[in-house]
Scaffold this motif. Sequence first.
Motif, short mmCIF file in Angstrom:
data_model
loop_
_atom_site.label_atom_id
_atom_site.label_comp_id
_atom_site.label_asym_id
_atom_site.label_seq_id
_atom_site.Cartn_x
_atom_site.Cartn_y
_atom_site.Cartn_z
N TYR A 1 25.14 18.20 4.87
CA TYR A 1 25.70 18.92 6.03
C TYR A 1 26.17 20.32 5.62
N GLN A 2 26.90 20.38 4.49
CA GLN A 2 27.42 21.67 4.02
C GLN A 2 26.30 22.61 3.60
N VAL A 3 25.31 22.08 2.87
CA VAL A 3 24.23 22.92 2.36
C VAL A 3 23.36 23.43 3.51
N TYR A 4 23.15 22.57 4.53
CA TYR A 4 22.36 22.98 5.70
C TYR A 4 22.99 24.21 6.36
N GLU A 5 24.33 24.28 6.36
CA GLU A 5 25.02 25.43 6.94
C GLU A 5 24.91 26.66 6.05
N ALA A 6 24.75 26.42 4.73
CA ALA A 6 24.80 27.53 3.77
C ALA A 6 23.46 28.23 3.57
N VAL A 7 22.35 27.52 3.80
CA VAL A 7 21.03 28.10 3.49
C VAL A 7 20.06 27.93 4.67
N LYS A 8 18.93 28.65 4.57
CA LYS A 8 17.90 28.54 5.62
C LYS A 8 16.70 27.70 5.15
N ILE A 9 16.60 27.47 3.83
CA ILE A 9 15.46 26.70 3.31
C ILE A 9 15.66 25.20 3.58
N PRO A 10 14.55 24.41 3.62
CA PRO A 10 14.68 22.99 3.93
C PRO A 10 15.39 22.18 2.85
N VAL A 11 16.01 21.10 3.29
CA VAL A 11 16.77 20.23 2.41
C VAL A 11 16.16 18.83 2.45
N ILE A 12 15.97 18.23 1.25
CA ILE A 12 15.63 16.80 1.17
C ILE A 12 16.93 16.08 0.84
N GLY A 13 17.33 15.16 1.72
CA GLY A 13 18.61 14.46 1.54
C GLY A 13 18.43 13.15 0.82
N MET A 14 19.31 12.86 -0.11
CA MET A 14 19.25 11.58 -0.82
C MET A 14 20.63 11.21 -1.33
N GLY A 15 20.81 9.93 -1.60
CA GLY A 15 22.09 9.40 -2.06
C GLY A 15 22.44 8.19 -1.22
N GLY A 16 22.02 7.01 -1.66
CA GLY A 16 22.38 5.77 -0.99
C GLY A 16 21.63 5.44 0.27
N VAL A 17 20.57 6.21 0.58
CA VAL A 17 19.80 5.91 1.80
C VAL A 17 19.16 4.53 1.68
N SER A 18 19.47 3.63 2.62
CA SER A 18 19.01 2.24 2.51
C SER A 18 18.46 1.66 3.79
N SER A 19 18.51 2.42 4.89
CA SER A 19 18.06 1.89 6.18
C SER A 19 17.50 3.01 7.04
N ALA A 20 16.80 2.61 8.12
CA ALA A 20 16.27 3.60 9.06
C ALA A 20 17.42 4.39 9.69
N ASP B 1 0.85 -1.19 0.00
CA ASP B 1 0.00 0.00 0.00
C ASP B 1 0.89 1.25 0.00
N LEU B 2 0.86 2.00 -1.10
CA LEU B 2 1.76 3.15 -1.23
C LEU B 2 1.46 4.25 -0.21
N ASP B 3 0.25 4.24 0.37
CA ASP B 3 -0.12 5.33 1.27
C ASP B 3 0.73 5.39 2.55
N ILE B 4 1.55 4.36 2.79
CA ILE B 4 2.46 4.43 3.94
C ILE B 4 3.61 5.41 3.69
N ALA C 1 12.07 -1.91 -0.14
CA ALA C 1 13.01 -1.12 0.67
C ALA C 1 12.33 0.04 1.40
N ALA C 2 11.55 0.86 0.67
CA ALA C 2 10.94 2.04 1.30
C ALA C 2 9.99 1.62 2.42
N LYS C 3 9.20 0.59 2.16
CA LYS C 3 8.26 0.08 3.16
C LYS C 3 9.00 -0.43 4.40
N GLU C 4 10.09 -1.17 4.17
CA GLU C 4 10.85 -1.74 5.29
C GLU C 4 11.53 -0.65 6.12
N ILE C 5 12.02 0.39 5.44
CA ILE C 5 12.68 1.49 6.16
C ILE C 5 11.66 2.21 7.05
N ILE C 6 10.47 2.46 6.50
CA ILE C 6 9.42 3.14 7.28
C ILE C 6 9.01 2.29 8.48
#
Lengths: 244, 302
Positions: free
Chosen positions: B229-248, B34-37, B274-279
Amino acid sequence: MEKRLFTIENNEKLAETVRGLTLTGDTGALVRPGQFVNLALEGFYLRRPISVCDLEGDKLTLVYKTVGKGTEKLAAMKKGERLDLLTGLGNGFDTGKSGPRPLLVGGGAGAPPLYLLAKRLLEEGKSPRLILGFKTAREVFLENAFRALGCAVLVTTADGSYAAKGFVTDALDRCGAYDYCFACGPEPMLRAVYTRCGTDGQFSFEARMGCGFGACMGCTCRTKYGHKRICRDGPVLEKGEIVW
Amino acid sequence: MNTSVTLSGLKLDNPVIPASGCFGYGAEFAELYDLDILGSLAIKGTTLFPRFGNPLPRIAEGPEGLLNAVGLQNPGIDAVCETALPCLKKLYGKPVIANISGFSLEEYAACARAMDAQENVGIIEVNISCPNVHGGGMSFGTDPRAAAEVTEAVKRTTAKPVYIKLSPNVTDISEIARACEGAGADGLSLINTLLAMRIDLNTRKPVLANLMGGLSGPAVFPVALRMVYQVYEAVKIPVIGMGGVSSAEDVVEMLLAGATAVQVGAANLKNPFAAKEIIADLPRAMRKYGIENLRDIIGEAH
């Protein structure tokens, strides 16, 4: 598609660089010959797609070629070890479109899925005959298994070291009458068979795949009816839709 | 325990979002769960005109990762708006992230305008970082001025939040991030794939028909984390992080680095669950590390 754990029953050498892997597990998602599974190997990021050679109840046989580090790792696995499979992948062959005298043409690692196909065609009362092409005598496999089913088999080797010298297409004229063609093998072979066989048919393609289930668009090809994912909309394409 | 986070006013039940290009339009995965998770869902990158993408092979393997040179295969903005998004709406009830790409400012603007009219689009994610297309994509993402121009062009066409997806193939990602923020971006997504190559020892030629492709998977996680980490220091707008995320645990680490939400890409291709298991695993990881509210740890590593 299902994700299932299978247990290795047997992993034996069939010919030089060719091995037969028998697994037990839930095979319920496999409904047609010509479908494949995508198996995970420890230490390798991508799964390895391997076509189904035979299926009997919960017993699944895969025949694979050791072509690189991944399949070498698989070749070293022993009875009792478990494998994580995505199963029931791909469309598979549609036996219903074949006449009573289908010709099955396999080249090298393309031969295995034709075995389950031949069994299904025999169950439907049809008389499949085979042309199998290999590079050399040491790489010939499955010939006897097809004969044991009662199928007529013509073998060719590119170097003439076993049976008739030449390619599968050289045997097309002497294999007897056929009314439909199923083919699986490397693309140059498929293309040659496509050009030379006078009947309609279905052709099973290979590709480097990312996911194997249609999500990544890593194996898309062009057809007369739009873009198709070899893993999901294939690997079997109808002769009439193929664009080379 | 609370896993919810907020991106530019859009409340997500959890911070886990399948990444663009690794989840199609959801249909293959909806057969499995169920994608709604999902916190949200980023659709396959969309361009103004249909694209076949690059010739095969498009895929190669690396240690703990894969290279792709798909080249933005997609049916074009009209088909996405008329067919793909309405189909997705039946499979997924929450707002989605619409990923768009282009080869000119006009194309970016036209895609954004079309997505602005789509009811189930919550955020427009602007890809200025695709390494696999020529004359567009990444060329907008490696120059601060060009990145700002794309941002302004898209912002003019839509009232929806605009997130710019950044390339890691730059000397200073903070500079690009600041340029996008200055041009009005509502948030940033990072990282896209890292430009990479493999050579086939048998043929002695590159494996990919495109010669080069983008590397993703666990191999790139530490690089992605460093850039978040670097971008969080450089800006005030929110960041969505991605790149190899595979676990909680990876999700927690990305949030600590400064991400408000994360996208899961390559992991979906190896394990479709993967996404379901991480959640499902997030509460365990939160208990283990003494986290009551996930949003409280955003940027805590700083």
